[in-house]
Every structure is written in structure tokens, then in C-alpha cells.
Design an enzyme around this catalytic site. Structure first.
Site, mmCIF file in Angstrom:
data_model
loop_
_atom_site.group_PDB
_atom_site.id
_atom_site.type_symbol
_atom_site.label_atom_id
_atom_site.label_comp_id
_atom_site.label_asym_id
_atom_site.label_seq_id
_atom_site.Cartn_x
_atom_site.Cartn_y
_atom_site.Cartn_z
ATOM 1 N N ARG A 266 0.864 -1.180 0.000
ATOM 2 C CA ARG A 266 0.000 0.000 0.000
ATOM 3 C C ARG A 266 0.898 1.227 0.000
ATOM 4 O O ARG A 266 1.947 1.230 0.660
ATOM 5 C CB ARG A 266 -0.919 0.024 1.229
ATOM 6 C CG ARG A 266 -2.122 -0.907 1.147
ATOM 7 C CD ARG A 266 -3.173 -0.436 0.139
ATOM 8 N NE ARG A 266 -4.332 -1.308 0.091
ATOM 9 C CZ ARG A 266 -4.518 -2.296 -0.782
ATOM 10 N NH1 ARG A 266 -3.589 -2.558 -1.695
ATOM 11 N NH2 ARG A 266 -5.610 -3.035 -0.758
ATOM 12 N N GLU A 295 -3.772 8.032 -4.660
ATOM 13 C CA GLU A 295 -4.015 7.392 -5.966
ATOM 14 C C GLU A 295 -5.242 7.997 -6.613
ATOM 15 O O GLU A 295 -6.230 8.252 -5.904
ATOM 16 C CB GLU A 295 -4.206 5.882 -5.766
ATOM 17 C CG GLU A 295 -2.935 5.213 -5.242
ATOM 18 C CD GLU A 295 -3.048 3.702 -5.088
ATOM 19 O OE1 GLU A 295 -4.079 3.123 -5.489
ATOM 20 O OE2 GLU A 295 -2.107 3.104 -4.565
ATOM 21 N N HIS A 317 -1.244 0.793 -9.770
ATOM 22 C CA HIS A 317 -1.917 -0.178 -8.880
ATOM 23 C C HIS A 317 -2.430 -1.358 -9.711
ATOM 24 O O HIS A 317 -3.634 -1.613 -9.790
ATOM 25 C CB HIS A 317 -3.069 0.483 -8.106
ATOM 26 C CG HIS A 317 -3.383 -0.244 -6.831
ATOM 27 N ND1 HIS A 317 -3.711 0.372 -5.654
ATOM 28 C CD2 HIS A 317 -3.401 -1.573 -6.550
ATOM 29 C CE1 HIS A 317 -3.927 -0.533 -4.711
ATOM 30 N NE2 HIS A 317 -3.744 -1.720 -5.238
HETATM 31 P P1 NAD Z 1 -1.250 -11.164 4.607
HETATM 32 O O1 NAD Z 1 -2.096 -10.643 5.715
HETATM 33 O O2 NAD Z 1 -1.319 -12.619 4.254
HETATM 34 O O3 NAD Z 1 0.305 -10.829 4.885
HETATM 35 C C1 NAD Z 1 0.757 -9.638 5.433
HETATM 36 C C2 NAD Z 1 1.898 -9.949 6.380
HETATM 37 O O4 NAD Z 1 2.482 -8.723 6.802
HETATM 38 C C3 NAD Z 1 1.451 -10.702 7.645
HETATM 39 O O5 NAD Z 1 2.170 -11.915 7.787
HETATM 40 C C4 NAD Z 1 1.769 -9.737 8.769
HETATM 41 O O6 NAD Z 1 2.203 -10.384 9.969
HETATM 42 C C5 NAD Z 1 2.900 -8.935 8.155
HETATM 43 N N1 NAD Z 1 3.132 -7.659 8.847
HETATM 44 C C6 NAD Z 1 2.268 -6.911 9.570
HETATM 45 N N2 NAD Z 1 2.904 -5.835 10.081
HETATM 46 C C7 NAD Z 1 4.200 -5.908 9.650
HETATM 47 C C8 NAD Z 1 5.347 -5.100 9.849
HETATM 48 N N3 NAD Z 1 5.308 -3.996 10.599
HETATM 49 N N4 NAD Z 1 6.502 -5.492 9.255
HETATM 50 C C9 NAD Z 1 6.580 -6.606 8.505
HETATM 51 N N5 NAD Z 1 5.516 -7.438 8.307
HETATM 52 C C10 NAD Z 1 4.347 -7.075 8.876
HETATM 53 O O7 NAD Z 1 -1.605 -10.275 3.346
HETATM 54 P P2 NAD Z 1 -1.303 -10.585 1.803
HETATM 55 O O8 NAD Z 1 -2.425 -11.328 1.200
HETATM 56 O O9 NAD Z 1 0.086 -11.144 1.695
HETATM 57 O O10 NAD Z 1 -1.338 -9.098 1.228
HETATM 58 C C11 NAD Z 1 -0.434 -8.099 1.711
HETATM 59 C C12 NAD Z 1 -0.879 -6.721 1.280
HETATM 60 O O11 NAD Z 1 -0.587 -6.549 -0.100
HETATM 61 C C13 NAD Z 1 -2.385 -6.475 1.373
HETATM 62 O O12 NAD Z 1 -2.752 -6.065 2.677
HETATM 63 C C14 NAD Z 1 -2.612 -5.385 0.348
HETATM 64 O O13 NAD Z 1 -2.546 -4.135 0.992
HETATM 65 C C15 NAD Z 1 -1.456 -5.541 -0.620
HETATM 66 N N6 NAD Z 1 -1.873 -5.953 -1.970
HETATM 67 C C16 NAD Z 1 -1.654 -5.130 -3.035
HETATM 68 C C17 NAD Z 1 -2.004 -5.526 -4.322
HETATM 69 C C18 NAD Z 1 -1.752 -4.656 -5.520
HETATM 70 O O14 NAD Z 1 -2.511 -4.729 -6.471
HETATM 71 N N7 NAD Z 1 -0.698 -3.878 -5.543
HETATM 72 C C19 NAD Z 1 -2.604 -6.780 -4.528
HETATM 73 C C20 NAD Z 1 -2.807 -7.595 -3.436
HETATM 74 C C21 NAD Z 1 -2.435 -7.179 -2.162
#
Ligand code: NAD
Length: 369
Positions: A266, A295, A317
């Protein structure tokens, strides 16, 4: 079906809308590609809809839940991140909300990897050279060289679904992998990847011995050639380890001057003003971004500075924007299919009407017995 459910979708999610209509649902879709104004969402919710289909562009908070009090039964979001939905407010009004985790994991991770490759190997700059008719010669190092990815060290920040998928892609390129996640460590996964790496080396398929391990954030940033970010957006009040501006002047300065940053998580996870400075002043070698603090990216963003154009790749994005991932009606393959199935689960009372058993509902804590 006894009741005809009314649904308002803030965007078109393709064929899945027709499938809802075939089930007898009355579905209204906001026809513009841009997000509707919040006032329209409030108006629709007040009119007594049962379900709301949203995207990450729609602010869903107490005002929306209050407008739908006693009527709105579910918010189904076509995205995995849900930082636009106020979870505490949803819980207070006892409205379950859906997200579309898992089905976009591989697509997002592969895009992160491709961004990393495009950045490191200067693919955008190289194509411009040709298209602008500036490709005058083959030379061992002029006009520029890129950086190899194979065999380098990457830090994966956040080892949830997408972080782990990214690790698989990086392992395929014989990269050393530093993992950091303060809340969730999957040691079994890391051990399995190490076993695969060791097997490839023993069989002579990989030349060098490579490794994967968990480490601290500081060590990951100091040692990595690439840093790829896969965390949710968590603001100060939402976590003991918030991710808002996790990449700031202090952490960017920790990275090697030869290192690259890739962000598909994000936008607000990266302090863009600090990053633009880091690129201008060469604290790091480059960055590839898919997400932004605001965005669409404003025309006057410092990230558009022509002085850093060669080392700053910018994407709209777009990481989950692949055909099957976005639009398949199959809830096991497509975000649209999963979003709509989650909505159906709540409205039609699947799983015995027990929200805590519904696989795509996020805020199950509000419905514990
Ligand atoms: P997820 O919840 O499976 O994984 C996120 C991980 O981040 C978790 O394991 C959590 O413990 C960890 N985390 C939390 N705080 C942290 C910190 N301070 N430092 C390091 N790690 C930390 O989520 P996911 O399915 O892997 O998705 C991750 C993020 O990717 C989503 O929340 C979304 O915002 C983003 N995303 C973006 C797109 C895009 O189109 N660009 C697409 C999908 C997801």
C-alpha cells in the site's frame, strides 16, 4: 429463494454480476469507471440495500454503517487489503465484510517480481533507447548496464500470503532470501525452501549454495540487494508494529546505495517525499512502485521528477490486474467470483448462517458467541 436481495456495486465486477441477477438479485452497478462519491454510497445504503460491493477506493466507515443500520447486512470488497473499511465501525454495527485474499496472491507476487526485474535490468530505459532511435552501437558497457537478479540477496518484508509467494519466485532465481515479519513467521515454509535450494545445488542444477532465513528488519535492510514489501497498511492505532511510513528517511538510509526497493503493498507504507529524496541523492539505486500515498498519482508528485526517471518505475496499482485473477467467476480463481460468493454466503445464510464459519469474512471477531 424467498427474498429478493438488493445489492449496490460501486464498480462493475464483470460476469459475476449477471450470475447474481440470474439468482434473482436486484443489482445496481455504478456505471462509471471512477469511484462514486461517498454521498451516493450513503444514498444507496439509506435506500435499504442488503449488500454493498466495494473496492479499495470507497471509504466505508461509521457514517455508511449508520446509514444502513438494521438493513445493510454485508460489505463485499473486491481486494485483499481492506484499509478503506473501518473494522472497528463494522464490528460496532455488526456488519460482516468480505475480502478476496488468496486468489490474487500469485498474480501480485509475480508482478512484484517482474517490476523488480524491469527495474534492475533497466528494461524500460533500454526500450526507450531503441524507440527514440538512440541505439547506435553494441558496446561492452555503454550507454549503461543493469544489475543481475540471479544469485543476489532479497529482503521480503511481510511473510504472509504474497510474501511467501514472492519467496517462491525468488527461490527460482537462486536468490538468497532474508525474511522479516514481526507477527507471523512460517518456519516450516522457510525450511522447505532451504531443502529445495540444497537439493538443486547437490544435483548440480544450481551452481552456488544459496540460503533463506528470518532476521530483523535492520539486518534485512542493511544486507539486501532488493527489498520487496508485502505488508498490510496498519496505522499507529491499529498495530504494535504499524506499517505506515515503515519506509522513511531512517530505514531508506539503512539500505545499501546499490539496493532497490519494490512496493506492491500500500502506498502509505512508503514516505514518498523521503523516497524521492533517496532516489535524487542516491541513498538507494532505484525503486519500483505499484501503489501510492495518493491514488491516482498526482501530476506534481516528486516521484515523477525527470531527474530520477531512469531509476523509478511507476505502475498504476496494477499488480493483481490479470484477467483470470480479477474476473473469473470461480471463487477459487477470481477476485470477482470470491467477492460475490462471500456476499451470497452472508445474505443466503450459508454455513448455517454462522458468520464465523464463512471463509471469506474478515471481521469474524464481531460474531463470536
Ligand atoms: P497477509 O495478511 O497474508 O500478509 C501480510 C503480512 O504482513 C502478515 O504476515 C503480517 O504479519 C505482516 N506484517 C504486519 N505488520 C508488519 C510489519 N510492521 N513489518 C513486517 N511485516 C508485517 O496479506 P497478503 O495477502 O500477503 O497481502 C499483503 C498486502 O498486499 C495487502 O494487505 C494489500 O494491501 C497488498 N496488496 C496489493 C495488491 C496490488 O494490487 N498492488 C494486490 C494484493 C495485495
Amino acid at each position: 429463494m424467498t427474498k429478493k436481495f438488493r445489492v449496490f456495486a460501486t464498480c462493475d465486477v464483470g460476469e459475476s454480476i449477471e450470475l447474481l441477477r440470474k439468482r434473482g438479485y436486484d443489482v445496481e452497478v455504478y456505471p462509471q469507471p471512477k469511484a462514486p462519491p461517498k454521498s451516493l454510497i450513503l444514498e444507496k445504503v439509506k435506500s435499504g440495500i442488503d449488500g454493498l460491493i466495494t473496492t479499495l477506493r470507497d471509504p466505508i466507515d461509521a457514517e455508511v454503517f449508520e446509514a444502513g443500520k438494521g438493513k445493510l447486512r454485508v460489505v463485499a470488497q473486491i481486494a485483499v487489503g481492506f484499509d478503506n473499511i473501518n473494522r472497528a465501525d463494522a464490528n460496532r454495527y455488526k456488519v460482516p465484510f468480505i475480502h478476496t485474499a488468496d486468489v490474487l496472491t500469485e498474480a501480485t507476487a509475480e508482478f512484484a517480481f517482474f517490476m523488480l526485474g524491469a527495474l534492475a535490468r533497466k528494461m524500460w530505459t533500454a526500450e526507450h533507447l531503441l524507440r527514440e532511435n538512440k541505439w547506435d552501437y553494441w558496446h561492452p558497457y555503454l550507454p549503461f548496464l543493469g544489475d543481475e537478479v540471479t544469485g543476489k540477496t532479497i529482503a521480503i518484508i511481510g511473510t504472509g500470503r504474497i510474501g511467501l509467494a514472492m519467496i517462491k519466485k525468488c527461490a527460482g532465481f537462486d536468490m538468497n532470501i532474508l525474511c522479516y515479519d514481526p507477527a507471523y513467521q512460517n518456519h516450516a515454509f522457510v525450511k522447505a525452501i532451504q531443502e529445495i535450494k540444497d537439493l538443486l545445488q547437490r544435483r548440480g542444477i544450481a551452481k552456488e549454495k544459496t540460503w533463506i532465513k528470518y532476521t530483523t528488519l535492520d539486518d534485512a535492510l542493511r544486507e539486501a540487494d532488493f527489498v520487496s514489501v508485502h505488508v498490510p497498511l496498519l496505522r499507529e492505532r491499529e498495530s504494535d508494529t504499524p506499517t505506515y511510513h515503515l519506509f522513511n528517511e531512517r530505514t531508506l538510509r539503512m539500505m545499501k546505495p546499490t539496493a532497490f526497493l519494490v512496493n506492491t503493498s500500500r502506498g502509505p507504507v512508503v514516505d514518498e517525499a523521503a523516497l524521492a529524496r533517496a532516489l535524487r541523492e542516491n541513498w538507494i539505486a532505484g525503486a519500483a512502485l505499484d501503489v501510492y500515498e495518493k491514488e491516482p498519482l498526482p501530476p506534481d508528485s516528486p516521484l515523477r521528477d525527470l531527474a530520477i526517471e531512469d531509476r523509478c518505475r511507476l505502475y498504476p496499482h496494477f499488480a493483481s490486474a490479470a484477467k483470470i485473477t480479477r474476473l473469473s467467476t470461480d471463487p477459487n480463481k477470481g477476485m470477482a467470483g470470491r467477492c460475490v460468493q462471500g456476499l451470497i454466503d452472508v445474505l443466503e445464510g450459508n454455513y448455517g448462517g454462522d458468520v464465523t464459519k464463512m471463509p471469506y469474512v474478515v471481521n469474524k471477531e464481531a460474531f463470536g458467541k
